[in-house]
Scaffold this motif. Structure first.
Motif, PDB file in Angstrom:
ATOM      1  N   TYR A 141      32.860  43.034  44.517  1.00 46.70           N
ATOM      2  CA  TYR A 141      33.013  42.489  43.168  1.00 46.70           C
ATOM      3  C   TYR A 141      31.753  42.740  42.340  1.00 46.70           C
TER       4      TYR A 141
ATOM      5  N   CYS B   7      40.180  39.807  37.097  1.00 49.39           N
ATOM      6  CA  CYS B   7      39.899  40.752  38.172  1.00 49.39           C
ATOM      7  C   CYS B   7      39.427  42.061  37.547  1.00 49.39           C
TER       8      CYS B   7
ATOM      9  N   TYR C 165      39.509  40.878  43.203  1.00 52.76           N
ATOM     10  CA  TYR C 165      39.306  39.529  42.689  1.00 52.76           C
ATOM     11  C   TYR C 165      37.921  39.025  43.073  1.00 52.76           C
TER      12      TYR C 165
END
Length: 130
Positions: free
Chosen positions: A36, A77, A91
């Motif tokens: 992420y 996301c 996510y």
């Protein structure tokens, strides 16, 4: 006559004989190294690029979405990869999911304006060519 009570669980028919099938676990290997945090940095580059463009609806349906932050069912996301018929997203909890474009409706925020994009309207060969 064959006694079906001997077979417990699932079975397959091969060579016209009943045999017990073996359930083998299938391991799916996801892309290694995609996190992420990396996509947050890619999103900064995406936002810098968007600031230099004139945004209208035709531009939104033609731009590449890789690195953009989108909202699927109001959950933010990042787009990891945009494929011919699908979007791969990550996510905040590091879950990677693949969505088929045809049945997907999502939002993207550009310059503090939220646009709703209907996935079936995203053409296969739709990127801006210069």
């Amino acid at each position: 006559m064959f006694d079906y009570s001997e077979i417990q669980g699932t079975f397959s028919l091969r060579n016209r004989r009943f045999e017990r099938s073996h359930n083998k676990p299938i391991k799916l290997h996801r892309s290694q190294g995609i996190t992420y945090k990396i996509l947050e940095k890619a999103n900064i580059l995406f936002n810098e690029y968007i600031k230099t463009q004139k945004i209208d609806t035709s531009f939104i349906y033609k731009m590449e979405l890789t690195g953009s932050q989108i909202y699927i069912k109001n959950v933010p996301c990042f787009v990891v990869e945009e494929r011919k018929n699908s979007l791969v997203v990550i996510y905040k909890d590091e879950k990677i999911k693949t969505f088929i474009k045809n049945g997907l409706v999502f939002c993207i925020e550009l310059n503090n304006i939220k646009y709703t994009i209907i996935g079936k309207n995203l053409k296969i060969n739709r990127f801006i060519k210069r």
